[in-house]
Design a protein around this motif. Structure first.
Motif, mmCIF file in Angstrom:
data_model
loop_
_atom_site.group_PDB
_atom_site.id
_atom_site.type_symbol
_atom_site.label_atom_id
_atom_site.label_comp_id
_atom_site.label_asym_id
_atom_site.label_seq_id
_atom_site.Cartn_x
_atom_site.Cartn_y
_atom_site.Cartn_z
ATOM 1 N N LYS A 202 -32.227 133.099 -77.778
ATOM 2 C CA LYS A 202 -33.910 132.663 -77.898
ATOM 3 C C LYS A 202 -33.551 131.360 -78.245
ATOM 4 O O LYS A 202 -34.103 130.469 -78.032
ATOM 5 C CB LYS A 202 -34.851 133.387 -78.842
ATOM 6 C CG LYS A 202 -35.527 132.973 -79.124
ATOM 7 C CD LYS A 202 -36.829 133.735 -79.789
ATOM 8 C CE LYS A 202 -38.557 132.845 -79.367
ATOM 9 N NZ LYS A 202 -38.066 131.402 -80.088
ATOM 10 N N LEU A 203 -33.016 131.520 -79.660
ATOM 11 C CA LEU A 203 -32.249 130.472 -80.088
ATOM 12 C C LEU A 203 -31.364 128.899 -79.281
ATOM 13 O O LEU A 203 -31.586 127.978 -79.573
ATOM 14 C CB LEU A 203 -31.416 130.430 -81.587
ATOM 15 C CG LEU A 203 -32.619 131.038 -82.471
ATOM 16 C CD1 LEU A 203 -31.335 131.276 -83.991
ATOM 17 C CD2 LEU A 203 -33.191 130.150 -82.971
ATOM 18 N N ARG A 204 -30.717 129.951 -78.470
ATOM 19 C CA ARG A 204 -30.108 128.492 -77.685
ATOM 20 C C ARG A 204 -31.180 128.605 -76.623
ATOM 21 O O ARG A 204 -30.436 126.882 -75.985
ATOM 22 C CB ARG A 204 -29.315 129.395 -76.601
ATOM 23 C CG ARG A 204 -28.193 129.728 -77.600
ATOM 24 C CD ARG A 204 -26.981 130.654 -76.412
ATOM 25 N NE ARG A 204 -25.471 130.810 -77.690
ATOM 26 C CZ ARG A 204 -24.608 132.256 -77.096
ATOM 27 N NH1 ARG A 204 -25.967 133.187 -77.639
ATOM 28 N NH2 ARG A 204 -24.352 132.585 -77.868
ATOM 29 N N LYS A 205 -31.404 129.314 -75.863
ATOM 30 C CA LYS A 205 -32.683 128.919 -75.018
ATOM 31 C C LYS A 205 -33.644 127.222 -75.566
ATOM 32 O O LYS A 205 -33.621 126.267 -75.252
ATOM 33 C CB LYS A 205 -33.850 129.932 -74.556
ATOM 34 C CG LYS A 205 -34.598 129.914 -73.737
ATOM 35 C CD LYS A 205 -35.906 130.833 -73.101
ATOM 36 C CE LYS A 205 -36.699 130.143 -72.422
ATOM 37 N NZ LYS A 205 -37.358 131.610 -71.987
ATOM 38 N N ASP A 206 -34.020 127.435 -77.064
ATOM 39 C CA ASP A 206 -34.960 126.786 -77.615
ATOM 40 C C ASP A 206 -34.273 125.317 -77.989
ATOM 41 O O ASP A 206 -34.239 124.822 -78.663
ATOM 42 C CB ASP A 206 -35.809 127.230 -78.984
ATOM 43 C CG ASP A 206 -36.595 128.474 -78.130
ATOM 44 O OD1 ASP A 206 -37.172 128.725 -77.231
ATOM 45 O OD2 ASP A 206 -36.595 129.372 -79.781
ATOM 46 N N ARG A 207 -32.759 125.523 -78.067
ATOM 47 C CA ARG A 207 -32.179 124.460 -78.416
ATOM 48 C C ARG A 207 -31.879 123.656 -80.341
ATOM 49 O O ARG A 207 -31.975 123.177 -80.445
ATOM 50 C CB ARG A 207 -31.870 123.407 -77.211
ATOM 51 C CG ARG A 207 -31.566 122.971 -76.633
ATOM 52 C CD ARG A 207 -31.679 121.565 -75.294
ATOM 53 N NE ARG A 207 -31.758 122.189 -73.732
ATOM 54 C CZ ARG A 207 -30.288 122.137 -73.904
ATOM 55 N NH1 ARG A 207 -29.147 122.071 -74.420
ATOM 56 N NH2 ARG A 207 -30.142 122.205 -71.845
ATOM 57 N N ASP A 208 -31.836 125.317 -80.407
ATOM 58 C CA ASP A 208 -32.615 125.120 -82.053
ATOM 59 C C ASP A 208 -30.937 125.930 -82.712
ATOM 60 O O ASP A 208 -30.824 126.249 -83.136
ATOM 61 C CB ASP A 208 -32.892 126.154 -82.818
ATOM 62 C CG ASP A 208 -33.630 126.390 -84.212
ATOM 63 O OD1 ASP A 208 -32.883 124.819 -84.834
ATOM 64 O OD2 ASP A 208 -35.324 126.564 -84.481
ATOM 65 N N LEU A 209 -29.596 124.517 -83.048
ATOM 66 C CA LEU A 209 -29.288 124.687 -83.241
ATOM 67 C C LEU A 209 -28.575 124.720 -84.717
ATOM 68 O O LEU A 209 -27.645 125.496 -85.214
ATOM 69 C CB LEU A 209 -27.916 123.275 -82.741
ATOM 70 C CG LEU A 209 -28.096 122.643 -81.834
ATOM 71 C CD1 LEU A 209 -26.661 121.456 -81.293
ATOM 72 C CD2 LEU A 209 -27.369 123.659 -80.502
ATOM 73 N N SER A 210 -29.651 124.264 -85.480
ATOM 74 C CA SER A 210 -29.434 124.417 -87.060
ATOM 75 C C SER A 210 -29.505 125.988 -87.339
ATOM 76 O O SER A 210 -28.291 126.578 -88.156
ATOM 77 C CB SER A 210 -30.217 123.437 -87.713
ATOM 78 O OG SER A 210 -31.268 124.347 -86.915
ATOM 79 N N ARG A 211 -30.674 126.315 -87.072
ATOM 80 C CA ARG A 211 -30.572 127.850 -87.063
ATOM 81 C C ARG A 211 -29.946 128.941 -85.909
ATOM 82 O O ARG A 211 -29.173 129.583 -87.026
ATOM 83 C CB ARG A 211 -32.399 128.461 -86.840
ATOM 84 C CG ARG A 211 -34.300 127.741 -87.521
ATOM 85 C CD ARG A 211 -34.643 128.339 -86.448
ATOM 86 N NE ARG A 211 -34.876 129.378 -86.858
ATOM 87 C CZ ARG A 211 -36.090 130.140 -86.322
ATOM 88 N NH1 ARG A 211 -37.536 129.365 -85.467
ATOM 89 N NH2 ARG A 211 -36.009 131.230 -86.431
#
Length: 239
Positions: A202-211
């Motif tokens: 999910k974080l990869r899909k959202d491109r939320d690199l910090s989290r």
């Protein structure tokens, strides 16, 4: 309130206490698994949503005499409810709140003392509503299960099925994200690995690199407590 309540807790009551988090609980579990043949694994059905407001306030009033403290507790407890019991008593505490964690530990404190003092059974530990009883005889654990059911009924709680069951320690004891075996380092539970993988995707899909970075770091810190060298190497190539 924490110092007043925590001094009442038994030594093997974990969660929401300095020095008594998941790592300490897992180490205690590892020691008990190595010394016993059987374990009664217990889990309370819908623990936080089922905590009875009247029962909790009665317990708090037995410890605290200050009207201001009790009034504040009443306001906080009454601010959340998950429905009504058969006798229309409101119940439920919000999951994740610091007060909920503290009061949840306190709510089951009487169960801890009933097992360790009244029943004189020291091979016991609890992390919030997940608790384990160890013994070398199945009959002893069956007797204690009856005591647990009765103690929980007094505070309007029940055991969750099929999560609550008697196991042979050699089969593996699931606790706090790991599976414990006698004489071995614990392994990460399959469900724990699946939750981590779903979160990563999910974080990869959202491109939320910090989290994503924080999540991977937390996973590696967590996984180091078990026999996970191969698993960590596999994840290092994927992350």
């Amino acid at each position: 309130m924490a110092p007043h309540l925590e001094r009442r807790f038994i030594a093997r009551s974990f969660s929401c206490q300095i020095g008594k988090g998941t790592s300490a609980a897992r180490e205690c579990c590892r020691e008990l698994v190595n010394r016993h043949r059987y374990v009664l694994k217990c889990d309370v059905r819908k623990f936080f949503p089922s905590l009875d407001h009247v029962v909790l306030m009665t317990k708090l009033a037995a410890v605290f005499r200050c009207p201001g403290v009790l009034d504040l507790c009443q306001v906080l407890i009454s601010s959340h409810r998950t429905g009504n019991c058969a006798d229309h008593s409101p119940h439920g505490l919000p999951i994740g709140n610091l007060t909920s964690q503290l009061w949840g530990n306190f709510y089951l404190d009487s169960l801890d003392h009933a097992i360790t003092e009244e029943q004189r059974h020291g091979a016991y530990l609890r992390y919030t509503d997940d608790f384990l009883l160890f013994a070398n005889e199945k009959s002893r654990l069956h007797d204690l299960q009856a005591v647990i059911v009765e103690e929980l009924a007094q505070v309007r709680l029940t055991l969750a099925a099929p999560k609550s069951r008697l196991l042979a320690c050699k089969e593996g004891v699931p606790f706090c994200g790991f599976l414990f075996f006698p004489g071995e380092r614990p392994r990460v539970l399959g469900a724990t690995k699946r939750r981590f993988e779903a979160r990563q995707q999910k974080l990869r899909k959202d491109r939320d690199l910090s989290r994503l970075t924080a999540s991977v770091y937390a996973w590696y810190q967590f996984s180091q407590e078990g026999n996970t060298e191969g698993l960590r190497q596999a994840w290092s190539t994927r992350c």
